[in-house]
Enzyme design. Structure first.
Site, PDB file in Angstrom:
ATOM      1  N   ASN A  66      -6.170   2.567 -12.883  1.00  0.00           N
ATOM      2  CA  ASN A  66      -5.180   1.610 -12.389  1.00  0.00           C
ATOM      3  C   ASN A  66      -3.777   2.182 -12.584  1.00  0.00           C
ATOM      4  O   ASN A  66      -3.527   2.910 -13.546  1.00  0.00           O
ATOM      5  CB  ASN A  66      -5.308   0.304 -13.193  1.00  0.00           C
ATOM      6  N   HIS A 115       0.098   0.947 -13.259  1.00  0.00           N
ATOM      7  CA  HIS A 115       0.908  -0.214 -13.663  1.00  0.00           C
ATOM      8  C   HIS A 115       2.382   0.198 -13.664  1.00  0.00           C
ATOM      9  O   HIS A 115       2.722   1.263 -14.195  1.00  0.00           O
ATOM     10  CB  HIS A 115       0.490  -0.705 -15.056  1.00  0.00           C
ATOM     11  N   GLY A 145       0.775  -1.240   0.000  1.00  0.00           N
ATOM     12  CA  GLY A 145       0.000   0.000   0.000  1.00  0.00           C
ATOM     13  C   GLY A 145       0.804   1.286   0.000  1.00  0.00           C
ATOM     14  O   GLY A 145       0.332   2.303   0.520  1.00  0.00           O
TER      15      GLY A 145
HETATM   16  C1  GAR Z   1       2.919  -1.143  -7.445  1.00  0.00           C
HETATM   17  O1  GAR Z   1       4.196  -1.107  -8.029  1.00  0.00           O
HETATM   18  C2  GAR Z   1       1.843  -1.150  -8.513  1.00  0.00           C
HETATM   19  O2  GAR Z   1       2.175  -0.355  -9.624  1.00  0.00           O
HETATM   20  C3  GAR Z   1       1.804  -2.613  -8.889  1.00  0.00           C
HETATM   21  O3  GAR Z   1       1.907  -3.286  -7.662  1.00  0.00           O
HETATM   22  C4  GAR Z   1       2.695  -2.501  -6.746  1.00  0.00           C
HETATM   23  C5  GAR Z   1       1.944  -2.345  -5.441  1.00  0.00           C
HETATM   24  O4  GAR Z   1       2.700  -1.674  -4.479  1.00  0.00           O
HETATM   25  N1  GAR Z   1       0.622  -2.930  -9.620  1.00  0.00           N
HETATM   26  C6  GAR Z   1       0.605  -3.839 -10.598  1.00  0.00           C
HETATM   27  O5  GAR Z   1       1.555  -4.516 -10.889  1.00  0.00           O
HETATM   28  C7  GAR Z   1      -0.735  -3.967 -11.327  1.00  0.00           C
HETATM   29  N2  GAR Z   1      -0.569  -4.728 -12.527  1.00  0.00           N
HETATM   30  P1  GAR Z   1       2.017  -0.922  -3.269  1.00  0.00           P
HETATM   31  O6  GAR Z   1       1.065  -1.936  -2.627  1.00  0.00           O
HETATM   32  O7  GAR Z   1       3.159  -0.588  -2.360  1.00  0.00           O
HETATM   33  O8  GAR Z   1       1.307   0.293  -3.787  1.00  0.00           O
END
Ligand code: GAR
Length: 208
Positions: free
Chosen positions: A108, A110, A12
């Site tokens: 979203n 990415h 998060g």
């Molecule tokens: C982030 O890097 C986000 O961009 C990625 O997961 C991570 C979550 O980190 N999302 C994806 O890969 C979606 N395809 P966080 O929980 O610390 O924000």
């Protein structure tokens, strides 16, 4: 005030960037109505609690099949009466029914420059592992509207980030977050909340 629901699956840090940006006034016209996680015990839920935001879990493990889960997930989301749904590190595919109901209202983040390093199997740290395997010199992050495809919706914004020769997936992930994700996502939310962007005819249009 726009009611925003944030969907998460893990640590998060993007959620935290949103919370901080609302607090600092970098994001205006937004009320963070709720945080929904598909996993129990993740740090995102602590972050939500610390900020006084209602947090809850809808886990596929609690349902007989994906269809049942999808129904429960949509119900939970709709219960918050959201104007915007933000996927901030949410690693499940959004059910098609939900995409229909909330068309143009789901965004979203990415961690790559779409259409590179995206789609099935490209999420979280895996994206950065593939980037290093391929040896590209530039990667980055993308914010986009969500459609029925996987990372295929209209692009809102992108930011490039350099790959260093001595990067590990972890160091690269952190640089992409610091230089791109934590800036792009709050900005996109503020733009949406203040009517500066919208999804129209399958494109992101910017209104000055
Ligand atoms: C982030 O890097 C986000 O961009 C990625 O997961 C991570 C979550 O980190 N999302 C994806 O890969 C979606 N395809 P966080 O929980 O610390 O924000």
């Amino acid at each position: 005030m726009l009611r925003v629901v944030v969907c998460v699956s893990g640590g998060g840090t993007n959620l935290q960037a949103i919370i901080d940006a609302v607090k600092s006034g970098e994001i205006t016209n937004v009320e963070l109505a709720g945080v929904i996680s598909n996993k129990y015990g993740v740090k995102s839920l602590d972050r939500a609690a610390a900020a006084g935001i209602e947090g809850c879990v809808v886990s596929p493990k609690d349902y007989a099949d994906r269809e049942e889960f999808n129904k429960a997930f949509l119900e939970k989301v709709s219960g918050f009466k959201p104007d915007l749904i933000v996927l901030a590190g949410f690693l499940l595919k959004i059910p098609e029914e939900m995409v229909r109901v909330y068309s143009g209202k789901i965004i979203n983040i990415h961690p790559a420059l779409i259409p590179s390093f995206c789609g099935m199997g490209y999420y979280g740290l895996k994206v950065h592992e593939k980037v290093l395997e391929r040896g590209v010199k530039v990667t980055g992050a993308t914010v986009h509207f969500v459609n029925e495809g996987m990372d295929e919706g209209p692009i809102i914004s992108q930011k490039a980030v350099e790959v260093h020769d001595d990067d590990t997936p972890e160091t690269l992930q952190l640089r992409v977050m610091e230089e791109a994700e934590w800036k792009l996502l709050p900005r996109a939310i503020d733009d949406y909340a203040n009517g500066r962007i919208a999804m129209e005819n399958g494109r992101c249009v910017r209104k000055v």
